[in-house]
Design an enzyme around this catalytic site. Structure first.
Site, PDB file in Angstrom:
ATOM      1  CG  HIS A 135      -8.350   0.623  -2.543  1.00  0.00           C
ATOM      2  ND1 HIS A 135      -7.648  -0.481  -1.987  1.00  0.00           N
ATOM      3  CD2 HIS A 135      -9.397   0.947  -1.271  1.00  0.00           C
ATOM      4  CE1 HIS A 135      -7.825  -0.766  -0.865  1.00  0.00           C
ATOM      5  NE2 HIS A 135      -8.994   0.074  -0.164  1.00  0.00           N
ATOM      6  CB  CYS A 179     -14.092   2.333   0.691  1.00  0.00           C
ATOM      7  SG  CYS A 179     -13.680   4.009   0.456  1.00  0.00           S
ATOM      8  CG  ASP A 223     -13.241   7.359  -0.702  1.00  0.00           C
ATOM      9  OD1 ASP A 223     -13.039   7.341   0.483  1.00  0.00           O
ATOM     10  OD2 ASP A 223     -12.131   7.147  -1.826  1.00  0.00           O
ATOM     11  NE  ARG A 261     -11.062  -4.336   1.502  1.00  0.00           N
ATOM     12  CZ  ARG A 261     -10.013  -3.338   1.700  1.00  0.00           C
ATOM     13  NH1 ARG A 261     -10.205  -2.109   2.638  1.00  0.00           N
ATOM     14  NH2 ARG A 261      -8.717  -3.456   1.061  1.00  0.00           N
ATOM     15  CD  GLN A 317     -13.050  -0.907  -0.022  1.00  0.00           C
ATOM     16  OE1 GLN A 317     -12.397  -0.911   0.984  1.00  0.00           O
ATOM     17  NE2 GLN A 317     -14.396  -1.460   0.412  1.00  0.00           N
ATOM     18  NE  ARG A 359      -3.698   0.927   2.291  1.00  0.00           N
ATOM     19  CZ  ARG A 359      -4.680   1.250   2.628  1.00  0.00           C
ATOM     20  NH1 ARG A 359      -4.878   2.036   3.710  1.00  0.00           N
ATOM     21  NH2 ARG A 359      -5.956   0.588   2.295  1.00  0.00           N
TER      22      ARG A 359
HETATM   23  N1  NVA Z   1      -9.913   7.492  -1.442  1.00  0.00           N
HETATM   24  C1  NVA Z   1      -9.220   6.913  -0.073  1.00  0.00           C
HETATM   25  C2  NVA Z   1      -9.549   5.495   0.048  1.00  0.00           C
HETATM   26  C3  NVA Z   1      -9.273   4.982   1.432  1.00  0.00           C
HETATM   27  C4  NVA Z   1      -9.649   3.486   1.580  1.00  0.00           C
HETATM   28  C5  NVA Z   1      -7.730   7.340  -0.066  1.00  0.00           C
HETATM   29  O1  NVA Z   1      -7.137   6.891  -0.856  1.00  0.00           O
HETATM   30  O2  NVA Z   1      -7.383   7.726   1.057  1.00  0.00           O
HETATM   31  N1   CP Z   2     -11.133   0.676   3.054  1.00  0.00           N
HETATM   32  C1   CP Z   2      -9.622   0.789   3.403  1.00  0.00           C
HETATM   33  O1   CP Z   2      -8.774   0.549   2.521  1.00  0.00           O
HETATM   34  O2   CP Z   2      -9.575   0.977   4.722  1.00  0.00           O
HETATM   35  P1   CP Z   2      -7.998   1.072   5.415  1.00  0.00           P
HETATM   36  O3   CP Z   2      -7.607   2.271   4.724  1.00  0.00           O
HETATM   37  O4   CP Z   2      -8.422   1.150   6.910  1.00  0.00           O
HETATM   38  O5   CP Z   2      -7.078  -0.258   5.083  1.00  0.00           O
END
Ligand code: NVA
Ligand code: CP
Length: 311
Positions: free
Chosen positions: A133, A269, A228, A297, A136, A106
């Site tokens: 992502h 999400c 989101d 998840r 997800q 990540r």
């Molecule tokens: N768009 C958000 C998704 C978090 C799961 C981010 O990248 O922070």
């Molecule tokens: N939805 C999601 O990816 O959550 P986290 O950022 O907590 O992993």
């Protein structure tokens, strides 16, 4: 479906059949876990979990999914390893590939997860980048299937930052598997034309539709309204600008009513900034389904590891 040895970097690399297959496998693994049955398919496998950005769900899902299947997860936070400080992504990949059987990443750049896959020689899974992502989306699909008993033919509308990782990945996933997909966002935040064109091809093949609009009427007939955060991780400096742009795009009672369907659900999400992208009221009303989505998840990430690395 045979995904052995494959990486999971973006849904662009997977067919509708493979995406549906992963969702089905996740449903089976979930049903087993509810009966107290876990597996052994990752026995003897060591899995690296690299996190440049923070995470609750994704980190826990990879950890528990791996342990449930008999594997060993190793968390490597951004300050714990040389990656990005003293060592290139290529060399990190070569080293980790000699020791680990699978790698989750990540972080910021999609190119990093792709380089890890290219040089490590083991399956690499995208746990979120600025662009995509993909894990997800599998959880979202499992949740939709639990709610509606099917995926093909449903309509899902994503509301908010229409060019973030979630909008991009939902657009790819939905158009591939035949879910009618729409983005409701101000024009400044529409997705890149190149990705839109590609997804139009997917939609044509799957017989689904893809609409992008700044007008709220596109939520009509939506089975699911999805949002989101307005500022993704790494974009914190854009907070004021985004709030100003997206305030009219909050998911609230008025917007949910525009679906014209009593059975429409709300998805997120998570994590959520209640009061921004969604009202407290809507979040609370759909909390059960949103937390099913969060639980899913784990089952879907487990399915990805089992399918690509499991014995
Ligand atoms: N768009 C958000 C998704 C978090 C799961 C981010 O990248 O922070
Ligand atoms: N939805 C999601 O990816 O959550 P986290 O950022 O907590 O992993």
């Amino acid at each position: 479906m045979n995904l052995k040895g494959r990486s999971f970097l973006t849904l662009k690399d997977f067919s509708a059949e493979e995406i549906n297959g992963l969702v089905e496998l996740a449903a089976e693994l979930k049903a087993k876990k509810k009966q107290g049955i876990t597996g052994n398919s990752l026995k003897g496998k060591n899995i690296a979990l690299i996190f440049e950005k923070p995470s609750t769900r994704t980190r826990c899902a990879f950890t528990i999914g791996c342990v449930d299947e008999g594997g060993h997860p190793e968390y490597l936070g951004k300050d714990d390893i040389q990656l990005g400080h003293k060592e290139s992504v290529e060399d990190t990949a070569r080293v980790l590939g000699r020791m680990f059987d699978g790698i989750e990443f990540r972080g910021f750049h999609q190119s990093t997860v792709e380089t890890l896959a290219k040089y490590s020689g083991v399956p690499v899974w995208n746990g979120l980048t600025d662009e995509y992502h993909p894990t997800q989306i599998l959880a979202d699909f499992l949740t939709l299937k639990e709610q509606f008993g099917k995926l093909k033919g449903l309509k899902l509308v994503f509301v908010g930052d229409g060019r973030n990782n979630m909008a991009n990945s939902l657009m790819i996933g939905c158009t591939k598997i035949g879910v009618d997909f729409a983005i409701l966002a101000p024009e400044e935040l529409w997705p890149e034309e190149e990705l839109v064109s590609l997804c139009r091809e997917y939609a044509k093949e799957a017989g689904s539709s893809l609409t992008i609009s700044a007008k709220a009427d596109i939520v009509k007939d939506a089975d699911a309204v999805y949002t989101d955060v307005w500022c993704s991780m790494g974009e914190e400096d854009k907070a004021a600008e985004r709030v100003a742009l997206l305030r009219p795009y909050q998911v609230n009672q008025e917007l949910m009513q525009k679906t014209g369907k009593d059975a429409s659900i709300f998805l997120h999400c998570l994590p959520a900034v209640k009061g921004n992208e969604v009202t407290e009221e809507i979040f609370d009303r759909f909390a059960d389904v949103v937390f099913d989505e969060a639980e899913n998840r784990m089952h879907t990430i487990k399915a990805v590891m089992v399918a690509t690395l499991g014995e």
